[in-house]
Scaffold this motif. Structure first.
Motif, PDB file in Angstrom:
ATOM      1  N   THR A   1       0.805  -1.224   0.000  1.00  0.00           N
ATOM      2  CA  THR A   1       0.000   0.000   0.000  1.00  0.00           C
ATOM      3  C   THR A   1       0.835   1.269   0.000  1.00  0.00           C
ATOM      4  OG1 THR A   1      -0.135  -0.001   2.411  1.00  0.00           O
ATOM      5  CG2 THR A   1      -1.883  -1.146   1.239  1.00  0.00           C
ATOM      6  N   GLN A   2       2.146   1.200  -0.296  1.00  0.00           N
ATOM      7  CA  GLN A   2       2.921   2.432  -0.369  1.00  0.00           C
ATOM      8  C   GLN A   2       4.037   2.309  -1.403  1.00  0.00           C
ATOM      9  OE1 GLN A   2       5.159   3.039   3.349  1.00  0.00           O
ATOM     10  NE2 GLN A   2       4.634   0.939   3.926  1.00  0.00           N
ATOM     11  N   HIS A   3       4.349   3.448  -2.014  1.00  0.00           N
ATOM     12  CA  HIS A   3       5.485   3.512  -2.924  1.00  0.00           C
ATOM     13  C   HIS A   3       6.715   3.891  -2.114  1.00  0.00           C
ATOM     14  CE1 HIS A   3       2.670   3.236  -6.175  1.00  0.00           C
ATOM     15  NE2 HIS A   3       2.013   4.288  -5.715  1.00  0.00           N
ATOM     16  N   THR A   4       7.857   3.308  -2.453  1.00  0.00           N
ATOM     17  CA  THR A   4       9.070   3.541  -1.676  1.00  0.00           C
ATOM     18  C   THR A   4      10.196   4.015  -2.593  1.00  0.00           C
ATOM     19  OG1 THR A   4       8.327   1.589  -0.499  1.00  0.00           O
ATOM     20  CG2 THR A   4      10.425   2.515   0.177  1.00  0.00           C
ATOM     21  N   LEU A   5      10.974   4.966  -2.068  1.00  0.00           N
ATOM     22  CA  LEU A   5      12.144   5.467  -2.796  1.00  0.00           C
ATOM     23  C   LEU A   5      13.323   5.475  -1.837  1.00  0.00           C
ATOM     24  CD1 LEU A   5      10.404   6.874  -5.201  1.00  0.00           C
ATOM     25  CD2 LEU A   5      12.239   8.547  -5.102  1.00  0.00           C
ATOM     26  N   PHE A   6      14.488   4.989  -2.292  1.00  0.00           N
ATOM     27  CA  PHE A   6      15.662   4.984  -1.424  1.00  0.00           C
ATOM     28  C   PHE A   6      16.710   5.954  -1.944  1.00  0.00           C
ATOM     29  CE2 PHE A   6      13.700   0.876  -0.619  1.00  0.00           C
ATOM     30  CZ  PHE A   6      13.682   0.865   0.766  1.00  0.00           C
ATOM     31  N   PHE A   7      17.219   6.777  -1.027  1.00  0.00           N
ATOM     32  CA  PHE A   7      18.272   7.728  -1.374  1.00  0.00           C
ATOM     33  C   PHE A   7      19.569   7.238  -0.737  1.00  0.00           C
ATOM     34  CE2 PHE A   7      14.308   9.868  -1.719  1.00  0.00           C
ATOM     35  CZ  PHE A   7      14.446  10.800  -2.730  1.00  0.00           C
ATOM     36  N   ALA A   8      20.655   7.885  -1.108  1.00  0.00           N
ATOM     37  CA  ALA A   8      21.929   7.596  -0.426  1.00  0.00           C
ATOM     38  C   ALA A   8      21.777   8.041   1.025  1.00  0.00           C
ATOM     39  CB  ALA A   8      23.054   8.356  -1.108  1.00  0.00           C
ATOM     40  N   PRO A   9      22.373   7.332   1.996  1.00  0.00           N
ATOM     41  CA  PRO A   9      22.122   7.591   3.420  1.00  0.00           C
ATOM     42  C   PRO A   9      22.270   9.068   3.807  1.00  0.00           C
ATOM     43  CG  PRO A   9      23.398   5.599   3.167  1.00  0.00           C
ATOM     44  CD  PRO A   9      23.236   6.160   1.797  1.00  0.00           C
TER      45      PRO A   9
END
Lengths: 818, 243
Positions: free
Chosen positions: A185-193
């Motif tokens: 139920t959610q979209h996820t985006l990962f950035f550099a820490p």
């Protein structure tokens, strides 16, 4: 036992007479079951964790404000209320936890809102991917600040460039990798820490820490957490801390389910008492015969109670089953309207169905008891064929009960006129309208008789049909009253439900219209950097950044807006009556007059409150203002609030009289998904969203409508002999129908006057309390939209059974049983 | 012969003050056991009120009503109901039966509500006497008017009451059927020693009785033993003229 057998036999024989009560009870059971399901979901609903599914233990902030209440009897009670935003915890805790016993690994996480072309998403650092766990399907982890990893559902590929909106502003990122997984139920985006921590904008803080214990060991975190605002969450509790909106939706479901269930129960008792009373009136001779030859008043009460119980058990069982389906439908509507998050599943258990069955049986039994009083008064002599003219006077217990109900309604109305919070006044509003309706139904024959006398004059204009209708109304004032009650209930409930919303919406809109000085409103999400860059542009005179949140003073929730103070006078006029907004800073706030009354504060006083994320603050009252409905109870400074909300991006109020909409739009073109609304459209959009209430309360209206059909149908079907007699003495079919139509219209007229009167009284009290002005806002077209279907319903519910009755040959009908 | 029903100076006044209407004025009468009494009188003479007071359906304003040794005055509604279902039988003009119940269930209704077990042999006996054999499972709507009155009579007999009150029991029937029902009533008096009191306006019906009481203006104005329909009709005509 003999009595129960008799009850069963009567039921089987007179199915039609009990159909009305059966349908009403069935609807009541269905409504109560559905409300019970919402209520139970509110109380016991759990959300399965999605993002934290891979971490056995999650340490995160305490999402409640706590207070120990000292009661007068010396006992103390601990109370906790949810806060509006996520409570962050210090990142230093990560080290402490890592050193705790039984801990193999800890993973700290930051969460922040991200806007993409595909919609809203949650942003995190790639270092916390293990919490789910997320793994890469292709590409590699983000290394530079300009790289992101997207989830499997996004459809993007490594190398794609994405325009992304974050609290730090809009920027372009390159996709470095794609995960194998996606959350339901959610979209996820990962950035550099490091980039993720910069975007989250809370240095030294994290939103959660996942704890992975050593194999076979229970981690001992108590020592590490002592003295902090962090808590340990395991199992499904991890879902609650992941989805804060589910917690808030649960609170909403409890109050909504309770109010809706309570209202439908009261309506059910009122309506079922009406149908039972009508059926007893129709069985008067049968009851008199029973009384003459055999049954004591007590046995008669038992007989009627038995009939009611059997009807209620059957209707309750069927209704409870239907109610489960209704519960699912209601939830799907609420999800569609955004009132309930999709991941909050409905709790399905037998409790609501059983509770509904019990409530239905109790309601029916109460109704039967009430109407049995009338049955026990039936004189056995009436079996001898004495003229069974109902006594003209109201029996005194009913008169007393009616006067008591009136007194209760007056008290409720007065109380309502002093209630200034929506949470307090919503349930009281329904109760007030209902209590007035109860009073009208008890004292009904009095106004019915008076009105019948009044209506005689206009009815006489039509020689035959009108004359007959007038005569019927005058002699059958009791029947008229029993028909008027559900119609009056329908009009009163529909008007109250609809116009409470329009009154509030109109009052808020009026304040926004009066207070808004801005030429344009930009929204819904503008990052601070965009606002800052806009300020320097030629033609832009003032820009106010706005955030909406809620804070708690003690345990009480107050809606709050946060604004930047520079140039505030150019965009917004809150209607300051004391103090000045110039002094609004990080340690002060402005309070609406309404809230100041409740808090008992004035300019210069200090208030201790808890910000949305649980941070305590002590603020000095800098100003009081009038437009609390349009702009919120409290106004805080943007600088104070922005670090304490989940989403620091909000709308902008822009004063730029020299710029056209297109010119302004061009200035913010670099920020994705920002719309520019002009003054008028912004005002129109400021009306509070009432659809959730319409869906819930619409069911009550539908329920009242069913009661109208029942009562009118029963009342008309019972008159087949009378109609046959009219036909035999030479009245044409058309004339008979005309008589009935005129009678129905007369009942409708009385019910409209009474119902509108009830709604007006209730709404005036409501408006006095909530808006400070006694004038409710009633759009004429909406009012017509209540009356027209009610009239159509009343006429159809009269005409259909009448046509059926007239189909029978009059000579046969008149020979039939009475 | 002992008296079954005894009225002493019974008055019944409806309403209060100026609008008060006296329906019965100091009526005193004794109904002997095993007798068939008809009560006649013009409309408004008080014959319905007489029946209601005598049967414990209504309480008189003053005076006493006795059924056997029991004083009905001062009894509450529950006690009166118990008395009615155990010691009094009723046959009304119309709408005598519960439409939801079969004939047999209607007959045993007072017994069941009293919590008593019907005596099978006695039931069979009365069903045979009123001529309903083979029809006891039908509902009232499936029976003719005469048959419905027979069921009502059977119900009245089922509890072996001390007295049966009839309110125009043949009023809604055709002449032939009425004659059958009246003959049946007569039989219960002659063969079973039943006491019957019947209000009627029909001289032919009244002629089946042992004694006819004439009511006018709330008073008993005459009494006739060994009546014939001609004598009764003639007396009624005079009553109308005299009034």
């Amino acid at each position: 036992m003999a009595v129960l057998t008799l009850a069963l036999k009567t039921l089987r024989h007179r199915k039609a007479a009990f159909a009305g009560a059966f349908v009403t009870l069935l609807c009541a059971a269905a409504l109560i079951t559905a409300c019970g399901m919402l209520l139970e979901t509110g109380l016991r609903g759990r959300v399965a964790p999605e993002r934290y599914a891979g971490a056995p233990v999650v340490v995160a902030g305490d999402q409640y404000v706590h207070q120990t209440v000292h009661k007068s009897n010396g006992k103390t009670k601990h109370k906790a209320k949810p806060i509006a935003e996520r409570a962050w915890i210090p990142s230093s805790l990560t080290q402490t936890l890592r050193r705790s016993a039984g801990v193999r690994e800890v993973v700290a996480e930051v969460t922040f809102p991200v806007g993409t072309s595909g919609g809203q998403a949650q942003g995190h650092g790639w270092d916390s991917a293990a919490l789910t766990p997320f793994t890469l399907a292709s590409g590699r982890a983000p290394k530079t600040a300009a790289e992101v990893v997207v989830d499997a559902r996004s459809g993007a590929r490594a190398g794609t460039r994405l325009r992304i909106l974050t609290p730090a502003g809009a920027a372009t990122y390159r996709v470095s990798g794609v995960t194998r997984q996606a959350l339901p139920t959610q979209h996820t985006l990962f950035f550099a820490p490091a980039e993720a921590r910069r975007l989250a904008g809370r240095p030294g803080q994290v939103s959660a820490i996942g704890v992975f214990p050593k194999t076979g060991e229970r981690p001992g975190l108590a020592a590490a957490l002592r003295g902090t605002r962090a808590r340990e969450y395991t199992g499904e509790a991890r879902g609650a801390v992941e989805f804060l909106d589910a917690e808030q939706a649960r609170v909403k479901l409890v109050s909504l389910g309770g109010a809706l269930g309570g209202t439908s129960l009261l309506v059910a008792i009122l309506v079922v008492a009406g149908t039972f009373a009508l059926s007893i009136q129709q069985r008067q001779r049968e009851i008199a015969l029973l009384r003459a030859v055999a049954a004591t008043p007590k046995q008669l009460r038992r007989l009627l109670g038995g009939e009611a119980l059997v009807t209620a058990v059957a209707a309750g069982a069927a209704g409870s089953a239907a109610g489960i389906a209704l519960g699912f439908w209601l939830r799907s509507r609420f999800v569609a309207l955004g009132a309930v998050p999709e991941h909050l599943r409905l709790v399905v258990s037998p409790f609501p169905a059983f509770a509904a069955l019990l409530a239905t049986v109790l309601a029916a039994w109460t109704a039967a008891r009430l109407s049995a009083r009338r049955a026990a008064r039936v004189r056995p002599v009436e079996a001898l064929g004495e003229a069974a003219l109902p006594t003209a006077r109201l029996p005194w217990p009913r008169l007393v009960a009616g006067l008591l109900a009136t007194a209760a309604a007056v008290v409720l109305t007065l109380v309502l006129s002093t209630l200034s919070t929506e949470a307090a006044s919503s349930p009281v509003t329904m109760l007030t309208a209902l209590m007035w309706t109860v009073a009208v139904s008890l004292l009904g024959p009095l106004p019915a008789r008076a009105a019948a006398a009044l209506l005689t004059l206009p009815l006489r204009v039509s020689r035959t049909a009108g004359h007959l209708a007038a005569a019927n109304l005058r002699t059958g004032s009791r029947r008229l009253a029993s028909v008027v009650t559900p119609l009056c209930l329908l009009v009163a409930m529909a008007c109250t439900i609809l116009f409470v919303q329009t009154t509030m919406g109109h009052a808020a809109q009026r304040e926004v219209a009066a207070g808004s000085r801005a030429d344009y409103v930009l929204g819904p999400q503008v990052p601070g950097s965009a606002a800052r860059s806009l300020r320097g542009r030629p033609g832009v005179e003032a820009v106010t950044e706005v955030l909406h949140t809620s804070v708690r003073v003690g345990l009480t929730k107050y809606g709050a807006q946060a604004v930047t103070t520079e140039g505030l006078m150019r965009t917004t006029d809150l209607g300051v009556v004391a103090g000045s907004l110039r002094d609004l800073g990080k340690d002060s706030m402005a309070v609406s007059e309404n809230a100041a009354d409740r808090l008992g504060v004035s300019v210069g006083d200090t208030v201790r409150l808890t910000l949305g994320d649980g941070t305590p603050a002590t603020l000095k009252v800098a100003a009081l203002y009038t437009r609390g409905l349009g702009y919120g109870d409290l106004t805080l400074s943007h600088a104070l609030v922005a670090p304490h909300v989940d989403n620091p991006m909000g709308p902008l109020y822009v004063a730029a009289p020299g710029l056209t909409r297109a010119e302004l739009s061009a200035l913010v073109a670099a920020v994705p998904s920002v719309t520019v609304m002009d003054h008028a459209r912004a005002v129109a959009a400021s009306a509070p969203d009432a659809e959730v209430n319409y869906v819930a309360m619409g069911l009550i209206i539908a329920f009242s409508a069913i009661a109208v059909i029942n009562t009118l149908g029963m009342s008309t079907a019972d008159r087949s002999r009378e109609l046959a007699l009219l036909r035999l003495v030479g009245t044409t079919r058309r004339q008979v129908l005309r008589v009935l139509r005129l009678e129905a219209l007369a009942a409708l007229a009385i019910a409209t006057v009474l119902g509108t009167g009830i709604a007006l009284l209730t709404l005036t009290a409501f408006a006095t309390g909530m808006t400070g002005s006694p004038l409710p806002y009633i759009p004429p077209l909406t009012y017509l939209g209540v009356l027209a279907p009610t009239a159509a319903l009343a006429l159809t519910a009269t005409a259909l059974p009448a046509r059926l009755a007239l189909r029978q040959r009059p000579a046969e009908a008149i020979g039939g049983r009475q | 012969m002992a008296d079954t029903v005894r009225l002493d100076a019974v008055s019944k006044v409806y309403g209060k003050g100026q609008g008060a209407v006296a329906a019965l004025r100091e009526v005193s009468v004794s109904i002997p056991r095993g007798s068939f009494t008809a009560v006649m009188g013009p409309s408004g003479s008080g014959k319905s009120t007489f029946l209601q007071c005598a049967a414990g359906l209504d309480t008189p304003t003053s005076g006493t009503v006795r059924l056997g040794d029991t004083d009905l005055t001062g009894m509450n509604e529950t006690k009166l109901t118990r008395l009615r279902r155990q010691r009094v039988g009723f046959v009304f003009q119309a709408f005598n039966l519960m439409p939801a119940l079969t004939a047999l269930e209607n007959i045993t209704l007072p017994l069941r509500l009293a919590g008593a077990r019907p005596d099978k042999a006695w039931l069979g006996e009365i069903v045979r006497r009123v001529g309903l054999e083979g029809r006891t499972n039908r509902r009232p709507a499936q029976l003719s008017g005469g048959q419905q009155q027979r069921v009502a009579l059977a119900r009245a007999l089922a509890t072996r009451p001390e007295v049966i009150f009839g309110d125009e029991p043949t009023g809604a029937l055709d002449t032939m059927t009425a004659r059958d029902v009246l003959a049946l009533l007569r039989e219960t008096v002659d063969d079973m020693g039943q006491t019957v009191v019947m209000v009627t306006h029909d001289p032919v019906a009244a002629s089946y009785a042992d004694t006819v009481l004439f009511l006018a203006d709330g008073r008993i104005v005459d009494q006739m033993g060994g009546p014939t329909s001609d004598k009764i009709a003639e007396r009624m005509t005079r009553l109308g003229a005299w009034k």
